[in-house]
Design a protein around this motif. Structure first.
Motif, PDB file in Angstrom:
ATOM      1  N   PRO A   1      14.761   6.468 -20.900  1.00  4.80           N
ATOM      2  CA  PRO A   1      15.852   6.101 -21.822  1.00  4.80           C
ATOM      3  C   PRO A   1      16.203   4.609 -21.806  1.00  4.80           C
ATOM      4  O   PRO A   1      16.491   4.029 -22.842  1.00  4.80           O
ATOM      5  CB  PRO A   1      17.034   6.936 -21.333  1.00  4.80           C
ATOM      6  N   SER A   2      16.142   3.980 -20.647  1.00  6.27           N
ATOM      7  CA  SER A   2      16.538   2.569 -20.546  1.00  6.27           C
ATOM      8  C   SER A   2      15.346   1.616 -20.537  1.00  6.27           C
ATOM      9  O   SER A   2      15.516   0.409 -20.672  1.00  6.27           O
ATOM     10  CB  SER A   2      17.328   2.342 -19.252  1.00  6.27           C
ATOM     11  N   ASP A   3      14.137   2.152 -20.350  1.00  8.19           N
ATOM     12  CA  ASP A   3      12.917   1.358 -20.217  1.00  8.19           C
ATOM     13  C   ASP A   3      12.921   0.496 -18.960  1.00  8.19           C
ATOM     14  O   ASP A   3      12.176  -0.463 -18.854  1.00  8.19           O
ATOM     15  CB  ASP A   3      12.677   0.499 -21.460  1.00  8.19           C
ATOM     16  N   ARG A   4      13.754   0.832 -18.008  1.00  5.42           N
ATOM     17  CA  ARG A   4      13.853   0.059 -16.773  1.00  5.42           C
ATOM     18  C   ARG A   4      12.784   0.505 -15.785  1.00  5.42           C
ATOM     19  O   ARG A   4      12.493   1.688 -15.670  1.00  5.42           O
ATOM     20  CB  ARG A   4      15.238   0.259 -16.166  1.00  5.42           C
ATOM     21  N   ARG A   5      12.203  -0.454 -15.056  1.00  7.40           N
ATOM     22  CA  ARG A   5      11.177  -0.166 -14.060  1.00  7.40           C
ATOM     23  C   ARG A   5      11.795  -0.124 -12.669  1.00  7.40           C
ATOM     24  O   ARG A   5      12.680  -0.915 -12.356  1.00  7.40           O
ATOM     25  CB  ARG A   5      10.103  -1.257 -14.070  1.00  7.40           C
ATOM     26  N   TRP A   6      11.272   0.799 -11.847  1.00 10.68           N
ATOM     27  CA  TRP A   6      11.755   0.992 -10.485  1.00 10.68           C
ATOM     28  C   TRP A   6      10.562   1.082  -9.557  1.00 10.68           C
ATOM     29  O   TRP A   6       9.492   1.528  -9.948  1.00 10.68           O
ATOM     30  CB  TRP A   6      12.547   2.296 -10.393  1.00 10.68           C
ATOM     31  N   ARG A   7      10.763   0.692  -8.301  1.00  7.40           N
ATOM     32  CA  ARG A   7       9.691   0.799  -7.312  1.00  7.40           C
ATOM     33  C   ARG A   7      10.146   1.644  -6.136  1.00  7.40           C
ATOM     34  O   ARG A   7      11.293   1.588  -5.709  1.00  7.40           O
ATOM     35  CB  ARG A   7       9.208  -0.578  -6.880  1.00  7.40           C
ATOM     36  N   LEU A   8       9.205   2.429  -5.636  1.00  5.74           N
ATOM     37  CA  LEU A   8       9.436   3.285  -4.474  1.00  5.74           C
ATOM     38  C   LEU A   8       8.516   2.790  -3.370  1.00  5.74           C
ATOM     39  O   LEU A   8       7.297   2.798  -3.508  1.00  5.74           O
ATOM     40  CB  LEU A   8       9.119   4.740  -4.809  1.00  5.74           C
ATOM     41  N   VAL A   9       9.111   2.327  -2.289  1.00  3.12           N
ATOM     42  CA  VAL A   9       8.353   1.796  -1.157  1.00  3.12           C
ATOM     43  C   VAL A   9       8.273   2.881  -0.090  1.00  3.12           C
ATOM     44  O   VAL A   9       9.290   3.472   0.276  1.00  3.12           O
ATOM     45  CB  VAL A   9       9.028   0.518  -0.606  1.00  3.12           C
ATOM     46  N   PRO A  10       7.057   3.155   0.427  1.00  2.00           N
ATOM     47  CA  PRO A  10       6.889   4.210   1.423  1.00  2.00           C
ATOM     48  C   PRO A  10       7.420   3.813   2.792  1.00  2.00           C
ATOM     49  O   PRO A  10       7.578   2.632   3.097  1.00  2.00           O
ATOM     50  CB  PRO A  10       5.369   4.405   1.474  1.00  2.00           C
ATOM     51  N   ALA A  11       7.640   4.813   3.613  1.00  4.14           N
ATOM     52  CA  ALA A  11       8.194   4.592   4.954  1.00  4.14           C
ATOM     53  C   ALA A  11       7.233   3.848   5.870  1.00  4.14           C
ATOM     54  O   ALA A  11       7.663   3.182   6.798  1.00  4.14           O
ATOM     55  CB  ALA A  11       8.572   5.923   5.584  1.00  4.14           C
ATOM     56  N   ASP A  12       5.939   3.931   5.621  1.00 10.91           N
ATOM     57  CA  ASP A  12       4.981   3.289   6.517  1.00 10.91           C
ATOM     58  C   ASP A  12       4.654   1.852   6.117  1.00 10.91           C
ATOM     59  O   ASP A  12       3.785   1.224   6.685  1.00 10.91           O
ATOM     60  CB  ASP A  12       3.700   4.112   6.625  1.00 10.91           C
TER      61      ASP A  12
ATOM     62  N   SER B   1       0.836  -1.197   0.000  1.00 11.38           N
ATOM     63  CA  SER B   1       0.000   0.000   0.000  1.00 11.38           C
ATOM     64  C   SER B   1       0.878   1.257   0.000  1.00 11.38           C
ATOM     65  O   SER B   1       1.807   1.378   0.790  1.00 11.38           O
ATOM     66  CB  SER B   1      -0.894  -0.001   1.240  1.00 11.38           C
ATOM     67  N   GLY B   2       0.594   2.170  -0.905  1.00 12.43           N
ATOM     68  CA  GLY B   2       1.353   3.413  -1.000  1.00 12.43           C
ATOM     69  C   GLY B   2       2.586   3.326  -1.882  1.00 12.43           C
ATOM     70  O   GLY B   2       3.247   4.324  -2.140  1.00 12.43           O
ATOM     71  N   GLU B   3       2.893   2.145  -2.360  1.00 11.77           N
ATOM     72  CA  GLU B   3       4.058   1.950  -3.225  1.00 11.77           C
ATOM     73  C   GLU B   3       3.813   2.623  -4.578  1.00 11.77           C
ATOM     74  O   GLU B   3       2.692   2.657  -5.071  1.00 11.77           O
ATOM     75  CB  GLU B   3       4.261   0.453  -3.426  1.00 11.77           C
ATOM     76  N   ARG B   4       4.868   3.150  -5.173  1.00 14.96           N
ATOM     77  CA  ARG B   4       4.773   3.793  -6.489  1.00 14.96           C
ATOM     78  C   ARG B   4       5.799   3.167  -7.423  1.00 14.96           C
ATOM     79  O   ARG B   4       6.884   2.791  -6.994  1.00 14.96           O
ATOM     80  CB  ARG B   4       5.008   5.299  -6.358  1.00 14.96           C
ATOM     81  N   TRP B   5       5.438   3.069  -8.697  1.00 13.82           N
ATOM     82  CA  TRP B   5       6.318   2.485  -9.706  1.00 13.82           C
ATOM     83  C   TRP B   5       6.632   3.530 -10.758  1.00 13.82           C
ATOM     84  O   TRP B   5       5.769   4.347 -11.111  1.00 13.82           O
ATOM     85  CB  TRP B   5       5.646   1.288 -10.355  1.00 13.82           C
ATOM     86  N   PHE B   6       7.863   3.487 -11.261  1.00 12.08           N
ATOM     87  CA  PHE B   6       8.319   4.431 -12.268  1.00 12.08           C
ATOM     88  C   PHE B   6       9.049   3.687 -13.384  1.00 12.08           C
ATOM     89  O   PHE B   6       9.627   2.628 -13.159  1.00 12.08           O
ATOM     90  CB  PHE B   6       9.277   5.460 -11.641  1.00 12.08           C
ATOM     91  N   ARG B   7       9.020   4.291 -14.571  1.00 12.53           N
ATOM     92  CA  ARG B   7       9.789   3.768 -15.700  1.00 12.53           C
ATOM     93  C   ARG B   7      10.809   4.824 -16.083  1.00 12.53           C
ATOM     94  O   ARG B   7      10.471   5.979 -16.307  1.00 12.53           O
ATOM     95  CB  ARG B   7       8.879   3.476 -16.896  1.00 12.53           C
ATOM     96  N   GLN B   8      12.071   4.413 -16.143  1.00 12.33           N
ATOM     97  CA  GLN B   8      13.135   5.295 -16.608  1.00 12.33           C
ATOM     98  C   GLN B   8      13.080   5.232 -18.132  1.00 12.33           C
ATOM     99  O   GLN B   8      13.362   4.191 -18.731  1.00 12.33           O
ATOM    100  CB  GLN B   8      14.472   4.814 -16.074  1.00 12.33           C
TER     101      GLN B   8
END
Length: 107
Positions: free
Chosen positions: A77-88, A68-75
């Motif tokens: 130029p590289s088409d690489r996916r990244w995830r951002l996990v919240p502090a809570d 819950s609250g996690e966000r995903w991003f795509r870079q």
């Protein structure tokens, strides 16, 4: 000692003068943010990446377990996916790449 280009790319030390260079900066794994302020600076930096066309926020693939609250991003130029996990969440707040998510160029 790191070079000047490396210093410009660090989101936690970025200045207004360096924002235009943000789209050329490599993304690096962050296993844990050291403070809420560091997380806010990261989110501001990511907003600049998106505004500059170097990133886009995406939805997580349906086969991925999402916190819950996690966000995903795509870079872009590289088409690489990244995830951002919240502090809570159950894990330490962090930002890391999803393995094997980069576009594979044909041989």
């Amino acid at each position: 000692m790191q070079g000047a280009a490396d210093q410009r790319c660090k989101w936690f030390r970025q200045t207004v003068a360096h924002r235009k260079l943000a789209t050329n900066c490599p993304w690096k794994k962050t296993s844990q943010f050291s403070s809420p302020g560091e997380m806010r600076r990261f989110l501001k930096w990511m907003g600049e990446q998106i505004a500059g066309g170097a990133a886009e926020e995406i939805t997580a693939p349906v086969d991925q377990q999402v916190i819950s609250g996690e966000r995903w991003f795509r870079q872009v130029p590289s088409d690489r996916r990244w995830r951002l996990v919240p502090a809570d969440g159950p894990l330490a707040a962090g930002f890391w790449p999803i393995e094997n998510s980069a576009r594979q160029d044909p041989d």
